[in-house]
Design a protein around this motif. Structure first.
Motif, PDB file in Angstrom:
ATOM      1  N   ARG A  35       2.106   6.854  -7.259  1.00 29.32           N
ATOM      2  CA  ARG A  35       1.292   7.990  -7.739  1.00 29.32           C
ATOM      3  C   ARG A  35       2.185   9.183  -8.053  1.00 29.32           C
ATOM      4  O   ARG A  35       1.957   9.905  -9.020  1.00 29.32           O
ATOM      5  CB  ARG A  35       0.249   8.360  -6.679  1.00 29.32           C
ATOM      6  N   ASN A  42       0.837  -1.213   0.000  1.00 26.09           N
ATOM      7  CA  ASN A  42       0.000   0.000   0.000  1.00 26.09           C
ATOM      8  C   ASN A  42       0.864   1.252   0.000  1.00 26.09           C
ATOM      9  O   ASN A  42       0.573   2.227  -0.705  1.00 26.09           O
ATOM     10  CB  ASN A  42      -0.938   0.001   1.205  1.00 26.09           C
ATOM     11  N   ASN A  43       1.935   1.236   0.807  1.00 23.21           N
ATOM     12  CA  ASN A  43       2.840   2.390   0.843  1.00 23.21           C
ATOM     13  C   ASN A  43       3.530   2.581  -0.504  1.00 23.21           C
ATOM     14  O   ASN A  43       3.719   3.709  -0.967  1.00 23.21           O
ATOM     15  CB  ASN A  43       3.900   2.198   1.936  1.00 23.21           C
ATOM     16  N   LYS A  83       1.285   4.305  -3.003  1.00 20.46           N
ATOM     17  CA  LYS A  83       1.254   5.766  -2.806  1.00 20.46           C
ATOM     18  C   LYS A  83       2.458   6.418  -3.479  1.00 20.46           C
ATOM     19  O   LYS A  83       2.348   7.480  -4.088  1.00 20.46           O
ATOM     20  CB  LYS A  83       1.244   6.097  -1.312  1.00 20.46           C
TER      21      LYS A  83
END
Length: 623
Positions: free
Chosen positions: A566, A559-560, A563
């Motif tokens: 992006r 998940n990190n 990010k």
């Protein structure tokens, strides 16, 4: 050879150069490897070992990408260890002790087996530049060797200067001359150059040592390999290493030579590796410690030569000898050669793109110690990436760049390009923010599919990866969907000090308990039967255990990483004019203009660029 134009010329045949030449040639590019001495291809200049903390992960990544360091290390290994097994799997790091002579021989044989790789022995003294593009190299004999791209992997040879006490002489390695001409060529082209230092300890006669006074360090009982392929096998016999210590007496004897030490009398101005200091540096910086570890490492299966790891020094040879004779087990030591320090030219890596191509000259690539790194593994991984990208650039294909969440190699290159380095850069697990994703056990799953698309690895490697993925998923599904008998399971749980269960449940849940390991689960009949029936091997079992135990941590890191991606997707236009953004700090404008990051994510990792600078940049880019 002479008169032929090559696709790629690689200068230097150390770890970086060997991997670069192998990668380019294996991709089908006509490749020439030029080195000052064909007898020292793949030479282990310092310690006779590969891998270690974070470095072992890099060797496995090189292997997963079709490189040769893992295979060469396995074939020349004399001892195998998996370091950090008492910690979580993100920290497990394979390491081999190697036979120095067989390591170099194996590299030579591996390279000679590649059809479109040519060799030439001579010193490269300059570059041939036309416009803003490199088109070949010049040799010390005045020859011009033409190519579409050039990879420089000069190691410690660029204007190398060896120091032993008050004596100094030119050389790129003990017994070998330095390389001259290239640095001046590059500086004339506008490159910034610097100086770095590294060192090496004495080599001694193992027959003169008393091993009974030392602590034995054997290899692992169950050995492994670096390579995922079937080209190598685990060791069935190993050589022991040993450990001893310095003492206050040894330290006092060493201090007697400090006034003649090039480190302390100003002869050496450059910075050495922080995490591998010389013995005199350790005594000076850690004056409160009355002893330091010395690792006694054999140089091969049959030779009596021994590497004295932990005793790197540039003190006068008489001081080295006198002090080492006061170390337990070394009372009658005989020297093969003294330790020395070496200063050499490097080029701050902020002058490179993430492909390792230089920003100033097209089709020119730097790899290894020329970029300010230290270590065989760091050098080899850069050589691999430079060789791959040199070929892709010639073919006008998309560049091959690894992200920080994809590989330690990605972390290494990104750190060098965005942060630069003023001291020899060494990889550690702590440098990787996604180290739970970047484990040594899954490098093939992470990287082989990408290498397969590039044509670097063959069908058999991809089949192994697909089988590993399939069998891992199959066993995880089995654990998630198969129930245990609570009475049978409680016998194991109570024995391991884990709370008993009151009813039947799924195997996956009980396996996730920290007290329960794979050997416990294999005592359950259903598990043992499934493993045997489906021919589940050791690598798959390791993969499954890591998944079950660390699924939560792995998901969090993914998940990190998402990010981060992006910001990676927000690209900065080429030649973006940061001077026009008034709200940016002066330091940010200066660093961004100099380094020229390709994405906002890269910009955010540049030292001196603050989060507020990134916010300003995003606003100006319409984000």
């Amino acid at each position: 050879m002479l008169g032929q134009e090559y696709d790629v010329i690689v200068v230097g045949a150390g770890h970086a150069g060997s991997e670069a030449a192998a990668a380019a040639a294996n991709m089908g590019a006509s490749t020439l490897l030029v080195t000052m001495n064909l007898q020292t291809i793949g030479q282990m200049s310092c310690n006779p070992a590969m891998g270690g903390i974070a470095k072992g992960q890099i060797v496995r990544e090189i292997d997963a990408l079709g490189g040769l360091s893992g295979i060469v290390s396995d074939k020349s290994a004399i001892q195998f260890k998996m370091l950090n097994q008492s910690k979580g799997p993100a920290m497990w790091s394979p390491r081999t002790q190697n036979d120095r002579m067989r390591f170099a021989e194996e590299w030579r044989l591996q390279l000679e087996a590649i059809p479109n790789l040519d060799f030439y022995q001579e010193m490269v003294s300059g570059l041939i530049i036309e416009g803003e593009k490199v088109v070949g190299v010049k040799t010390s004999l005045g020859l011009e060797l033409r190519s579409k791209s050039v990879v420089l992997t000069n190691g410690t040879f660029l204007n190398g200067l060896i120091h032993i006490g008050e004596k100094q002489f030119g050389g790129g390695r003990a017994g070998e001359r330095a390389a001259t001409g290239i640095t001046q060529d590059l500086v004339n082209l506008g490159f910034e150059a610097g100086r770095m230092k590294t060192g090496t300890p004495p080599r001694v006669d193992g027959r003169s040592l008393d091993y009974s006074k030392m602590i034995v360090h054997p290899g692992d009982e169950i050995t492994g390999t670096f390579s995922y392929s079937d080209k190598t096998k685990p060791l069935t016999k190993q050589r022991d290493c040993y450990m001893t210590y310095t003492s206050p007496e040894v330290h006092n004897l060493l201090r007697e030579g400090f006034d003649r030490s090039p480190m302390f009398n100003g002869r050496i101005q450059s910075i050495g590796p922080r995490y591998c200091p010389s013995i005199e540096d350790k005594i000076d910086r850690f004056a409160d410690k009355d002893r330091h570890q010395i690792f006694v490492e054999p140089e091969g299966w049959d030779t009596v030569e021994v590497y004295v790891n932990g005793f790197s020094t540039s003190l006068p040879e008489d001081v080295q000898f006198k002090a080492l004779r006061s170390v337990a087990g070394f009372e009658n030591v005989k020297f093969f050669r003294p330790g020395y320090a070496i200063e050499y030219d490097y080029f701050p890596p902020t002058q490179l793109k993430h492909t390792l191509e230089t920003k100033i000259v097209d089709n020119l690539y730097f790899a290894g110690q020329i970029n300010g790194t230290t270590g065989y593994e760091e050098a080899a991984s850069q050589g691999l990436m430079a060789g791959i990208n040199a070929v892709l650039k010639i073919r006008e294909e998309e560049a091959f760049v690894l992200n920080r969440d994809e590989a330690y190699i990605g972390v290494l290159v990104d750190d060098l390009i965005t942060k630069g380095t003023e001291e020899p850069y060494r990889m550690f697990t702590s440098r990787a923010e996604y180290r739970t994703l970047l484990r040594q056990d899954n490098a093939d799953l992470r990287l082989t599919p990408r290498a397969y698309k590039l044509g670097i690895v063959k069908d058999d490697a991809m089949r192994r990866v697909e089988e590993k993925q399939e069998k891992s998923k199959q066993m995880i599904d089995f654990l998630e969907n198969t129930s245990y008998n609570f009475q049978e399971m409680n016998e194991i749980l109570v024995e391991k000090g884990s709370a008993p269960v009151k009813q039947n449940g799924k195997l996956y849940k009980v396996f996730s308990r920290p007290q329960i390991d794979l050997s416990d689960m294999m005592r359950v009949n259903e598990v043992a039967s499934f493993i045997e029936k489906n021919d589940i091997n050791k690598d798959v079992l390791e993969q499954v255990e890591v998944h079950v135990k660390y699924a939560g941590y792995i998901e969090k890191e993914k998940n990190n990483a998402d990010k981060l991606h992006r910001l990676e997707n927000i690209r900065i236009p080429e030649n973006y004019d940061y001077s026009q953004i008034k709200s940016l700090s002066y330091e940010a404008k200066e660093k961004l203009t100099k380094i020229k990051p390709v994405t906002v994510s890269q910009a955010s990792r540049i030292s001196g660029v603050s989060p507020s600078d990134i916010s300003v940049l995003l606003v100006h880019m319409g984000r």
